[in-house]
Motif scaffolding. Structure first.
Motif, short mmCIF file in Angstrom:
data_model
loop_
_atom_site.label_atom_id
_atom_site.label_comp_id
_atom_site.label_asym_id
_atom_site.label_seq_id
_atom_site.Cartn_x
_atom_site.Cartn_y
_atom_site.Cartn_z
N ASN A 1 20.73 9.77 -14.49
CA ASN A 1 20.81 10.47 -15.62
C ASN A 1 21.38 12.20 -15.02
O ASN A 1 21.08 12.49 -14.19
N ALA A 2 21.95 12.78 -15.92
CA ALA A 2 22.53 13.94 -15.63
C ALA A 2 21.25 15.17 -15.57
O ALA A 2 20.52 14.94 -16.48
N ASN A 3 21.02 15.75 -14.58
CA ASN A 3 20.15 16.82 -14.55
C ASN A 3 20.28 17.81 -15.75
O ASN A 3 21.26 18.25 -16.06
N GLU A 4 19.12 18.25 -16.22
CA GLU A 4 19.48 19.35 -17.30
C GLU A 4 18.89 20.57 -16.71
O GLU A 4 18.10 20.74 -15.90
N VAL A 5 19.70 21.57 -17.07
CA VAL A 5 19.57 22.84 -16.42
C VAL A 5 19.62 23.82 -17.52
O VAL A 5 20.11 23.78 -18.80
N ALA A 6 19.34 25.13 -17.51
CA ALA A 6 19.25 25.99 -18.26
C ALA A 6 19.40 27.58 -17.50
O ALA A 6 19.36 27.74 -16.48
N HIS B 1 25.53 22.00 -11.49
CA HIS B 1 24.16 21.42 -11.01
C HIS B 1 23.53 20.58 -12.09
O HIS B 1 22.53 20.02 -11.96
N GLY B 2 24.27 20.38 -13.23
CA GLY B 2 23.75 19.62 -14.33
C GLY B 2 24.25 20.05 -15.67
O GLY B 2 25.16 20.78 -15.92
N ARG B 3 23.71 19.25 -16.82
CA ARG B 3 24.25 19.59 -18.06
C ARG B 3 23.27 20.72 -18.63
O ARG B 3 22.12 20.72 -18.52
N ILE B 4 24.09 21.90 -19.11
CA ILE B 4 23.28 22.91 -19.57
C ILE B 4 22.91 22.76 -21.11
O ILE B 4 23.58 22.35 -21.83
N VAL B 5 21.52 23.02 -21.09
CA VAL B 5 20.71 22.64 -22.40
C VAL B 5 20.23 23.99 -23.15
O VAL B 5 19.97 23.82 -24.34
N ASP B 6 20.50 25.01 -22.33
CA ASP B 6 19.72 26.18 -23.06
C ASP B 6 20.59 27.44 -22.28
O ASP B 6 20.49 27.38 -20.96
N ASN C 1 26.61 48.20 -25.19
CA ASN C 1 26.37 46.82 -25.88
C ASN C 1 27.64 45.92 -25.54
O ASN C 1 27.98 45.18 -26.30
N ARG C 2 27.67 45.81 -24.01
CA ARG C 2 28.51 44.97 -23.58
C ARG C 2 27.81 43.60 -23.68
O ARG C 2 28.59 42.42 -23.82
N TRP C 3 26.73 43.35 -24.10
CA TRP C 3 25.99 41.99 -24.16
C TRP C 3 26.41 41.39 -25.85
O TRP C 3 26.17 40.48 -26.01
N SER C 4 27.05 42.30 -26.58
CA SER C 4 27.01 41.80 -27.98
C SER C 4 27.79 40.50 -28.18
O SER C 4 27.69 40.03 -29.18
N GLY C 5 28.91 40.39 -27.32
CA GLY C 5 29.66 39.23 -27.77
C GLY C 5 29.18 37.88 -27.17
O GLY C 5 29.79 36.96 -27.20
N LEU C 6 28.25 38.04 -26.25
CA LEU C 6 27.48 36.85 -25.65
C LEU C 6 26.78 35.79 -26.47
O LEU C 6 26.78 34.84 -26.35
N ASP C 7 26.63 36.16 -27.64
CA ASP C 7 26.07 35.33 -28.75
C ASP C 7 27.02 34.45 -29.16
O ASP C 7 26.81 33.20 -29.31
N SER C 8 28.23 34.70 -29.37
CA SER C 8 29.31 33.79 -29.63
C SER C 8 29.90 32.91 -28.61
O SER C 8 30.31 32.00 -28.61
N SER C 9 29.40 33.13 -27.41
CA SER C 9 29.64 32.39 -26.13
C SER C 9 28.41 31.19 -25.85
O SER C 9 28.52 30.76 -24.71
N GLY C 10 27.76 31.09 -26.69
CA GLY C 10 26.55 30.20 -26.70
C GLY C 10 25.31 30.57 -26.06
O GLY C 10 24.49 29.94 -26.11
N PHE C 11 25.07 31.90 -25.93
CA PHE C 11 23.60 32.43 -25.54
C PHE C 11 23.07 32.96 -26.72
O PHE C 11 23.54 33.37 -27.72
N ALA D 1 7.54 33.01 -18.98
CA ALA D 1 7.04 32.32 -19.90
C ALA D 1 8.13 31.16 -20.73
O ALA D 1 7.67 30.16 -20.58
N ASP D 2 9.31 31.52 -20.91
CA ASP D 2 10.27 30.42 -21.30
C ASP D 2 10.66 29.74 -20.32
O ASP D 2 11.02 28.58 -20.42
N VAL D 3 10.82 30.02 -18.99
CA VAL D 3 11.10 29.30 -17.93
C VAL D 3 10.27 28.25 -17.51
O VAL D 3 10.49 27.03 -17.57
N LEU D 4 8.76 28.51 -17.60
CA LEU D 4 7.65 27.66 -17.48
C LEU D 4 7.69 26.56 -18.53
O LEU D 4 7.13 25.55 -18.32
N LEU D 5 8.28 26.98 -19.74
CA LEU D 5 8.18 26.15 -20.71
C LEU D 5 9.35 25.03 -20.78
O LEU D 5 9.42 24.02 -21.46
N PHE D 6 10.35 25.55 -20.02
CA PHE D 6 11.55 24.60 -19.94
C PHE D 6 11.32 23.32 -19.14
O PHE D 6 11.03 22.62 -18.44
#
Length: 97
Positions: free
Chosen positions: A7-12, A43-48, A62-72, A92-97
């Motif tokens: 199976n493909a590894n899932e990465v985030a 390294h695997g299939r990006i799931v998050d 605000n250079r981060w502002s376009g990243l939501d349209s890039s899937g983030f 906390a989010d990494v531990l829940l992944f």
């Protein structure tokens, strides 16, 4: 990459924008996100994909502002007069992944 069962590894991707902003060589933020996704996908299939940033902090622009349209997913982590709020949320989010 495949695990022991074929199976493909899932990465985030958990991006601490406060400490690792979009590099100055990027004309648009999507260039940085494409470079990150291309590197991580080996390294695997990006799931998050998450970008952690205090949106009220205007020092980094605000250079981060376009990243939501890039899937983030943009995760607002206001400091609320506490240190390391972003780090604690991301851990906390990494531990829940």
């Amino acid at each position: 990459m495949l695990d022991d069962f074929g199976n493909a590894n899932e990465v985030a991707i958990f991006w601490d924008y406060e400490n690792v902003p979009v590099p100055s060589w990027c004309k648009v933020a999507s260039e940085a996100s494409k470079a990150i996704v291309n590197s991580v996908s080996e390294h695997g299939r990006i799931v998050d994909r998450r970008l952690y940033f205090d949106f009220s902090n205007q020092e980094q622009g605000n250079r981060w502002s376009g990243l939501d349209s890039s899937g983030f997913d943009l995760v607002n982590t206001p400091q609320r007069n506490q240190k390391e709020t972003l780090d604690k949320k991301m851990i906390a989010d990494v531990l829940l992944f």
